[in-house]
Design a protein around this motif. Structure first.
Motif, PDB file in Angstrom:
ATOM      1  N   VAL A  78      -3.997  -3.696  -7.081  1.00 44.26           N
ATOM      2  CA  VAL A  78      -3.058  -4.803  -7.244  1.00 44.26           C
ATOM      3  C   VAL A  78      -3.850  -6.097  -7.343  1.00 44.26           C
ATOM      4  O   VAL A  78      -4.825  -6.310  -6.614  1.00 44.26           O
ATOM      5  CB  VAL A  78      -2.055  -4.876  -6.072  1.00 44.26           C
ATOM      6  N   THR A  79      -3.449  -6.946  -8.292  1.00 43.80           N
ATOM      7  CA  THR A  79      -3.989  -8.295  -8.380  1.00 43.80           C
ATOM      8  C   THR A  79      -2.920  -9.251  -7.872  1.00 43.80           C
ATOM      9  O   THR A  79      -1.771  -9.208  -8.320  1.00 43.80           O
ATOM     10  CB  THR A  79      -4.377  -8.652  -9.818  1.00 43.80           C
ATOM     11  N   VAL A  80      -3.296 -10.094  -6.925  1.00 43.77           N
ATOM     12  CA  VAL A  80      -2.353 -10.971  -6.238  1.00 43.77           C
ATOM     13  C   VAL A  80      -2.606 -12.414  -6.640  1.00 43.77           C
ATOM     14  O   VAL A  80      -3.744 -12.894  -6.588  1.00 43.77           O
ATOM     15  CB  VAL A  80      -2.490 -10.832  -4.710  1.00 43.77           C
ATOM     16  N   SER A  81      -1.557 -13.113  -7.071  1.00 41.97           N
ATOM     17  CA  SER A  81      -1.604 -14.567  -7.270  1.00 41.97           C
ATOM     18  C   SER A  81      -0.734 -15.165  -6.178  1.00 41.97           C
ATOM     19  O   SER A  81       0.497 -15.096  -6.238  1.00 41.97           O
ATOM     20  CB  SER A  81      -1.072 -14.938  -8.666  1.00 41.97           C
ATOM     21  N   VAL A 137     -12.680  -5.318  -3.288  1.00 44.11           N
ATOM     22  CA  VAL A 137     -12.053  -6.630  -3.433  1.00 44.11           C
ATOM     23  C   VAL A 137     -12.822  -7.424  -4.483  1.00 44.11           C
ATOM     24  O   VAL A 137     -14.057  -7.484  -4.443  1.00 44.11           O
ATOM     25  CB  VAL A 137     -12.067  -7.413  -2.104  1.00 44.11           C
ATOM     26  N   VAL A 138     -12.099  -8.030  -5.431  1.00 45.10           N
ATOM     27  CA  VAL A 138     -12.686  -8.916  -6.439  1.00 45.10           C
ATOM     28  C   VAL A 138     -11.906 -10.226  -6.404  1.00 45.10           C
ATOM     29  O   VAL A 138     -10.679 -10.221  -6.475  1.00 45.10           O
ATOM     30  CB  VAL A 138     -12.618  -8.290  -7.845  1.00 45.10           C
ATOM     31  N   VAL A 139     -12.610 -11.354  -6.290  1.00 45.91           N
ATOM     32  CA  VAL A 139     -11.954 -12.652  -6.125  1.00 45.91           C
ATOM     33  C   VAL A 139     -12.107 -13.480  -7.394  1.00 45.91           C
ATOM     34  O   VAL A 139     -13.219 -13.750  -7.854  1.00 45.91           O
ATOM     35  CB  VAL A 139     -12.537 -13.418  -4.921  1.00 45.91           C
ATOM     36  N   MET A 199      -8.109  -9.408  -6.571  1.00 44.63           N
ATOM     37  CA  MET A 199      -7.731  -8.025  -6.828  1.00 44.63           C
ATOM     38  C   MET A 199      -8.202  -7.140  -5.686  1.00 44.63           C
ATOM     39  O   MET A 199      -9.301  -7.313  -5.164  1.00 44.63           O
ATOM     40  CB  MET A 199      -8.348  -7.538  -8.145  1.00 44.63           C
ATOM     41  N   VAL A 200      -7.360  -6.168  -5.308  1.00 45.95           N
ATOM     42  CA  VAL A 200      -7.716  -5.198  -4.277  1.00 45.95           C
ATOM     43  C   VAL A 200      -7.443  -3.806  -4.833  1.00 45.95           C
ATOM     44  O   VAL A 200      -6.367  -3.556  -5.379  1.00 45.95           O
ATOM     45  CB  VAL A 200      -6.897  -5.421  -2.987  1.00 45.95           C
ATOM     46  N   ARG A 201      -8.416  -2.911  -4.691  1.00 44.90           N
ATOM     47  CA  ARG A 201      -8.237  -1.519  -5.134  1.00 44.90           C
ATOM     48  C   ARG A 201      -8.509  -0.570  -3.975  1.00 44.90           C
ATOM     49  O   ARG A 201      -9.531  -0.703  -3.284  1.00 44.90           O
ATOM     50  CB  ARG A 201      -9.175  -1.185  -6.295  1.00 44.90           C
ATOM     51  N   LEU A 235       2.497 -10.187  -8.186  1.00 44.54           N
ATOM     52  CA  LEU A 235       1.684  -8.982  -8.086  1.00 44.54           C
ATOM     53  C   LEU A 235       1.554  -8.370  -9.476  1.00 44.54           C
ATOM     54  O   LEU A 235       2.543  -8.248 -10.191  1.00 44.54           O
ATOM     55  CB  LEU A 235       2.317  -7.947  -7.156  1.00 44.54           C
ATOM     56  N   LEU A 236       0.349  -7.995  -9.851  1.00 46.51           N
ATOM     57  CA  LEU A 236       0.120  -7.215 -11.063  1.00 46.51           C
ATOM     58  C   LEU A 236      -0.417  -5.865 -10.614  1.00 46.51           C
ATOM     59  O   LEU A 236      -1.509  -5.771 -10.044  1.00 46.51           O
ATOM     60  CB  LEU A 236      -0.886  -7.903 -11.980  1.00 46.51           C
ATOM     61  N   LEU A 237       0.365  -4.803 -10.859  1.00 43.29           N
ATOM     62  CA  LEU A 237      -0.035  -3.468 -10.439  1.00 43.29           C
ATOM     63  C   LEU A 237      -0.708  -2.728 -11.580  1.00 43.29           C
ATOM     64  O   LEU A 237      -0.234  -2.741 -12.722  1.00 43.29           O
ATOM     65  CB  LEU A 237       1.178  -2.662  -9.974  1.00 43.29           C
ATOM     66  N   ASP A 238      -1.810  -2.066 -11.269  1.00 43.37           N
ATOM     67  CA  ASP A 238      -2.465  -1.179 -12.221  1.00 43.37           C
ATOM     68  C   ASP A 238      -1.625   0.089 -12.368  1.00 43.37           C
ATOM     69  O   ASP A 238      -0.681   0.327 -11.610  1.00 43.37           O
ATOM     70  CB  ASP A 238      -3.870  -0.842 -11.714  1.00 43.37           C
ATOM     71  N   ALA A 239      -1.963   0.922 -13.354  1.00 48.00           N
ATOM     72  CA  ALA A 239      -1.230   2.166 -13.565  1.00 48.00           C
ATOM     73  C   ALA A 239      -1.317   3.061 -12.332  1.00 48.00           C
ATOM     74  O   ALA A 239      -2.330   3.077 -11.624  1.00 48.00           O
ATOM     75  CB  ALA A 239      -1.796   2.903 -14.782  1.00 48.00           C
TER      76      ALA A 239
END
Length: 323
Positions: A163-166, A202-204, A192-194, A137-141
């Motif tokens: 959050v961007t999920v791998s 959602v961005v794929v 990515m989901v915001r 998981l990569l979390l934005d600020a």
């Protein structure tokens, strides 16, 4: 409400507030009895603190124009209070005021809701987490999530931010990201989901995901596209929404986006209040702006657009259309 009161205090004590700012302040106080009550309670407890005399927040010559309002800053109690009771109430209010200010300052750097989250980030922080199944998981600020992993499924509940999920492949357990509007399902992909106001973005980046809204509507978003959905329906996926994931590399990417959206992307990376007027917020913006240096981003926006960027304090910035 405490946030609003303290924002007004910072503005009024900055020495740069204009007559229009004072008019807006008086209109805010008059708009709702709760505003006036909050102002009286919090400013009363802060009297004599580092804010100094709150009545002095008004500039010279303004008292005559707003005479009726100035005394209300330090309005006395309507009835006498016995000394012991006065001391008790003063102590209680001072404690409440100190707590409110501490909470405001603390929340500006580390959101208070993050304390109970399984994974979270502070203001200006992006952070990567490696999960027990190998997913990342990569979390934005200023983002937070809760995790729910069982032998049957893997679930991430996105509470705030992005959050961007791998996703690590696991044919037996689907990977689900839940938001207030629905669920994003994927197997072995990166996306990515915001969580936005009343909708989800959602961005794929790789493969594809399936979206199910709260009402049961379904849709698919493929790699290289993004889509927004609310509780009942999903919009048509579009390639230009891929720019919404530029935060992963520390940038805001704008191609004709409204200034209000660019400022909204900068807010999680800046402590305090970043206010943009409705007129300025509608101006179109194109360019790349750094998230990790919001002052540089604001200066660039000021130089390329017909706007004024006024820094009243390091924690209060106001953006308006230039005269």
């Amino acid at each position: 409400m405490a946030d609003q009161v303290i924002n007004w205090l910072l503005l009024l004590r900055s020495g740069q507030a204009t007559a229009q700012d004072y008019s807006d302040f008086l209109a805010w106080r008059a708009a709702d009895p709760a505003h006036e009550t909050a102002w009286q309670q919090l400013t009363g407890t802060l009297e004599g603190s580092s804010f100094g005399r709150l009545g002095d927040a008004y500039p010279a010559g303004y008292a005559s124009a707003g005479q009726a309002a100035a005394p209300a800053l330090l309005a006395p109690s309507p009835a006498p209070i016995a000394p012991p009771r006065r001391r008790f109430l003063a102590g209680a209010l001072a404690l409440a005021g100190t707590g409110a200010c501490a909470a405001y300052v603390g929340n500006a750097f580390y959101p208070l809701g993050n304390v109970a989250a399984d994974a979270a980030t502070a203001t200006g922080e992006r952070r990567r987490y490696v999960l027990s199944d190998g997913s990342q998981l990569l979390l934005d600020a200023r983002s937070r999530v809760n995790l729910d992993f069982t032998p049957a499924y893997r679930q991430v509940h996105l509470l705030d931010g992005a959050v961007t999920v791998s996703v690590a492949p696991d044919a037996r357990r689907p990977f689900l990201v839940h938001t207030a509007q629905g669920t994003v399902r994927a197997l072995g992909t990166r996306y990515m989901v915001r969580q936005q106001a009343q909708r989800t973005l959602v961005v794929v980046h790789e493969h594809e995901v399936e979206v199910e809204t709260m009402s049961g509507a379904h849709g698919t978003v493929r790699a290289g596209t993004g889509a927004r959905f609310d509780a009942s329906r999903m919009d048509t996926p579009r390639a230009e929404l891929m720019a919404e994931a530029a935060w992963e590399a520390g940038w805001v990417e704008a191609r004709g986006r409204p200034l209000a959206e660019v400022i909204a992307a900068l807010r999680p990376y800046r402590s305090g209040t970043l206010r943009v007027s409705m007129a300025a917020g509608g101006l179109p913006v194109s360019g790349h702006f750094p998230l990790d240096d919001t002052d540089a981003a604001l200066d660039t926006l000021r130089d390329m657009m017909p706007i004024n960027v006024r820094r009243f304090t390091p924690w209060f910035v106001s953006i308006n259309v230039a005269a």
